[in-house]
Scaffold this motif. Structure first.
Motif, PDB file in Angstrom:
ATOM      1  N   ALA A 183       0.841  -1.195   0.000  1.00  0.00           N
ATOM      2  CA  ALA A 183       0.000   0.000   0.000  1.00  0.00           C
ATOM      3  C   ALA A 183       0.876   1.244   0.000  1.00  0.00           C
ATOM      4  O   ALA A 183       1.977   1.265   0.557  1.00  0.00           O
ATOM      5  N   CYS A 184       0.391   2.285  -0.645  1.00  0.00           N
ATOM      6  CA  CYS A 184       1.149   3.529  -0.736  1.00  0.00           C
ATOM      7  C   CYS A 184       1.240   4.217   0.618  1.00  0.00           C
ATOM      8  O   CYS A 184       0.263   4.259   1.385  1.00  0.00           O
ATOM      9  N   ASP A 185       2.398   4.758   0.886  1.00  0.00           N
ATOM     10  CA  ASP A 185       2.574   5.614   2.058  1.00  0.00           C
ATOM     11  C   ASP A 185       1.951   6.963   1.716  1.00  0.00           C
ATOM     12  O   ASP A 185       2.318   7.579   0.703  1.00  0.00           O
ATOM     13  N   PRO A 186       0.991   7.450   2.507  1.00  0.00           N
ATOM     14  CA  PRO A 186       0.348   8.723   2.187  1.00  0.00           C
ATOM     15  C   PRO A 186       1.338   9.863   1.957  1.00  0.00           C
ATOM     16  O   PRO A 186       1.065  10.773   1.156  1.00  0.00           O
ATOM     17  N   SER A 187       2.487   9.808   2.606  1.00  0.00           N
ATOM     18  CA  SER A 187       3.466  10.879   2.434  1.00  0.00           C
ATOM     19  C   SER A 187       4.153  10.824   1.076  1.00  0.00           C
ATOM     20  O   SER A 187       4.821  11.784   0.671  1.00  0.00           O
ATOM     21  N   ALA A 188       4.006   9.695   0.375  1.00  0.00           N
ATOM     22  CA  ALA A 188       4.624   9.527  -0.942  1.00  0.00           C
ATOM     23  C   ALA A 188       3.596   9.659  -2.063  1.00  0.00           C
ATOM     24  O   ALA A 188       3.876   9.302  -3.203  1.00  0.00           O
ATOM     25  N   VAL A 189       2.410  10.167  -1.742  1.00  0.00           N
ATOM     26  CA  VAL A 189       1.353  10.351  -2.738  1.00  0.00           C
ATOM     27  C   VAL A 189       0.963  11.817  -2.790  1.00  0.00           C
ATOM     28  O   VAL A 189       0.643  12.428  -1.769  1.00  0.00           O
ATOM     29  N   ARG A 190       0.995  12.377  -3.990  1.00  0.00           N
ATOM     30  CA  ARG A 190       0.600  13.777  -4.169  1.00  0.00           C
ATOM     31  C   ARG A 190      -0.727  13.825  -4.926  1.00  0.00           C
ATOM     32  O   ARG A 190      -0.871  13.224  -5.990  1.00  0.00           O
ATOM     33  N   ILE A 191      -1.683  14.548  -4.359  1.00  0.00           N
ATOM     34  CA  ILE A 191      -3.000  14.716  -4.966  1.00  0.00           C
ATOM     35  C   ILE A 191      -3.118  16.131  -5.510  1.00  0.00           C
ATOM     36  O   ILE A 191      -2.737  17.105  -4.840  1.00  0.00           O
ATOM     37  N   GLU A 192      -3.648  16.267  -6.727  1.00  0.00           N
ATOM     38  CA  GLU A 192      -3.790  17.586  -7.351  1.00  0.00           C
ATOM     39  C   GLU A 192      -5.203  17.769  -7.887  1.00  0.00           C
ATOM     40  O   GLU A 192      -5.732  16.897  -8.579  1.00  0.00           O
ATOM     41  N   ALA A 193      -5.806  18.900  -7.556  1.00  0.00           N
ATOM     42  CA  ALA A 193      -7.127  19.252  -8.089  1.00  0.00           C
ATOM     43  C   ALA A 193      -6.960  19.817  -9.495  1.00  0.00           C
ATOM     44  O   ALA A 193      -6.081  20.640  -9.739  1.00  0.00           O
ATOM     45  N   VAL A 194      -7.840  19.386 -10.415  1.00  0.00           N
ATOM     46  CA  VAL A 194      -7.710  19.772 -11.816  1.00  0.00           C
ATOM     47  C   VAL A 194      -9.067  20.233 -12.361  1.00  0.00           C
ATOM     48  O   VAL A 194     -10.086  19.581 -12.123  1.00  0.00           O
ATOM     49  N   THR A 195      -9.067  21.347 -13.078  1.00  0.00           N
ATOM     50  CA  THR A 195     -10.247  21.785 -13.829  1.00  0.00           C
ATOM     51  C   THR A 195      -9.850  21.922 -15.294  1.00  0.00           C
ATOM     52  O   THR A 195      -8.683  22.158 -15.605  1.00  0.00           O
ATOM     53  N   ASP A 196     -10.835  21.795 -16.191  1.00  0.00           N
ATOM     54  CA  ASP A 196     -10.506  21.849 -17.614  1.00  0.00           C
ATOM     55  C   ASP A 196     -10.253  23.271 -18.113  1.00  0.00           C
ATOM     56  O   ASP A 196      -9.678  23.463 -19.184  1.00  0.00           O
TER      57      ASP A 196
ATOM     58  N   HIS B  33     -12.616  27.858  -5.513  1.00  0.00           N
ATOM     59  CA  HIS B  33     -11.437  27.008  -5.331  1.00  0.00           C
ATOM     60  C   HIS B  33     -11.879  25.553  -5.212  1.00  0.00           C
ATOM     61  O   HIS B  33     -12.808  25.225  -4.464  1.00  0.00           O
ATOM     62  N   LEU B  34     -11.182  24.681  -5.940  1.00  0.00           N
ATOM     63  CA  LEU B  34     -11.458  23.247  -5.901  1.00  0.00           C
ATOM     64  C   LEU B  34     -10.373  22.537  -5.095  1.00  0.00           C
ATOM     65  O   LEU B  34      -9.181  22.739  -5.319  1.00  0.00           O
ATOM     66  N   THR B  35     -10.828  21.692  -4.165  1.00  0.00           N
ATOM     67  CA  THR B  35      -9.928  20.841  -3.393  1.00  0.00           C
ATOM     68  C   THR B  35     -10.332  19.393  -3.628  1.00  0.00           C
ATOM     69  O   THR B  35     -11.534  19.088  -3.702  1.00  0.00           O
ATOM     70  N   THR B  36      -9.364  18.491  -3.752  1.00  0.00           N
ATOM     71  CA  THR B  36      -9.672  17.078  -3.948  1.00  0.00           C
ATOM     72  C   THR B  36      -8.961  16.247  -2.896  1.00  0.00           C
ATOM     73  O   THR B  36      -7.943  16.658  -2.321  1.00  0.00           O
ATOM     74  N   ALA B  37      -9.504  15.060  -2.663  1.00  0.00           N
ATOM     75  CA  ALA B  37      -8.901  14.119  -1.718  1.00  0.00           C
ATOM     76  C   ALA B  37      -9.153  12.705  -2.207  1.00  0.00           C
ATOM     77  O   ALA B  37     -10.205  12.412  -2.782  1.00  0.00           O
ATOM     78  N   ILE B  38      -8.173  11.829  -1.971  1.00  0.00           N
ATOM     79  CA  ILE B  38      -8.296  10.402  -2.292  1.00  0.00           C
ATOM     80  C   ILE B  38      -7.978   9.615  -1.036  1.00  0.00           C
ATOM     81  O   ILE B  38      -6.855   9.657  -0.530  1.00  0.00           O
TER      82      ILE B  38
END
Length: 211
Positions: free
Chosen positions: A79-92, A192-197
């Motif tokens: 499983a991924c270490d949360p500290s090694a995963v980057r999440i980015e919010a994207v709009t078109d 502003h858009l924020t995303t989370a996984i």
């Protein structure tokens, strides 16, 4: 006396000999032409070898998918270490004209040194739209058909949403999912858009304007 050896006629014998010579040469030429037509010297007995048009094309493997699958899958690995995963919010887009609906996506990057797995399905996704200190919309308020999709993240690679979420520019509330919802302010309003996984949130918001 042979008339072939000693031609008989009013003309001198030399004339008859020249005529026979010319006639003989003509017959010989005809015979040679016929022989050449039949024999066709220089022609091959067999058909010429066809030129090959095939090439040895090396086998290639399909390119790895860079989209988050929409169905449940199983990935092998730690499983991924949360500290090694980057999440980015994207709009078109950065700015939307009046009546134009924003398309919302998420990008996930493995910043670690080894491959790891993460559940990036819609059941783990959260999109939040705010303006100032007010929250206007959440993707989980009226979400249906949630699915899990465990994917393998390669180090240094980014995957993105396969199908963006369309925001209808309304306020969300679980109590209004089946009702007519209020449109949010526009005319140059900033959001502003924020995303989370899976609880891992994008460190930065994506700003956009509604006209």
């Amino acid at each position: 006396m042979s008339t072939f050896k000693h031609p008989v006629g009013p003309q001198p014998s030399s004339v008859y000999w020249r005529r026979r010579l010319i006639l003989g040469l003509g017959l010989l030429a005809v015979i040679v032409v016929v022989i050449l037509i039949i024999v066709r010297p220089g022609a091959s007995d067999g058909a010429p070898a066809p030129v090959s048009t095939s090439t040895n094309t090396p086998k290639t493997t399909a390119a790895a998918s860079t989209s988050i699958p929409t169905a449940s899958t199983t990935a092998s690995g730690a499983a991924c270490d949360p500290s090694a995963v980057r999440i980015e919010a994207v709009t078109d887009k950065d700015t939307y004209a009046a009546g134009e609906l924003p398309q919302l996506s998420v990008a996930i990057t493995n910043t670690g040194a080894s491959a790891c797995k993460i559940d990036a399905g819609t059941a783990q996704q959260l999109f939040t739209i705010t303006s100032g200190s007010e929250t206007y919309w959440k993707s989980t308020d009226c979400q249906t058909d949630k699915v899990d999709a465990e994917v393998l993240l390669q180090p240094g690679k980014t995957i993105s949403s396969q199908t963006p979420i369309t925001w209808d520019r309304t306020r969300s509330d679980p109590s209004t999912c089946q009702a007519q919802r209020q449109q949010v302010p526009a005319g140059g309003a900033s959001y502003h858009l924020t995303t989370a996984i899976g609880g891992i949130q994008s460190p930065e918001t994506k700003q956009f304007i509604l006209q």
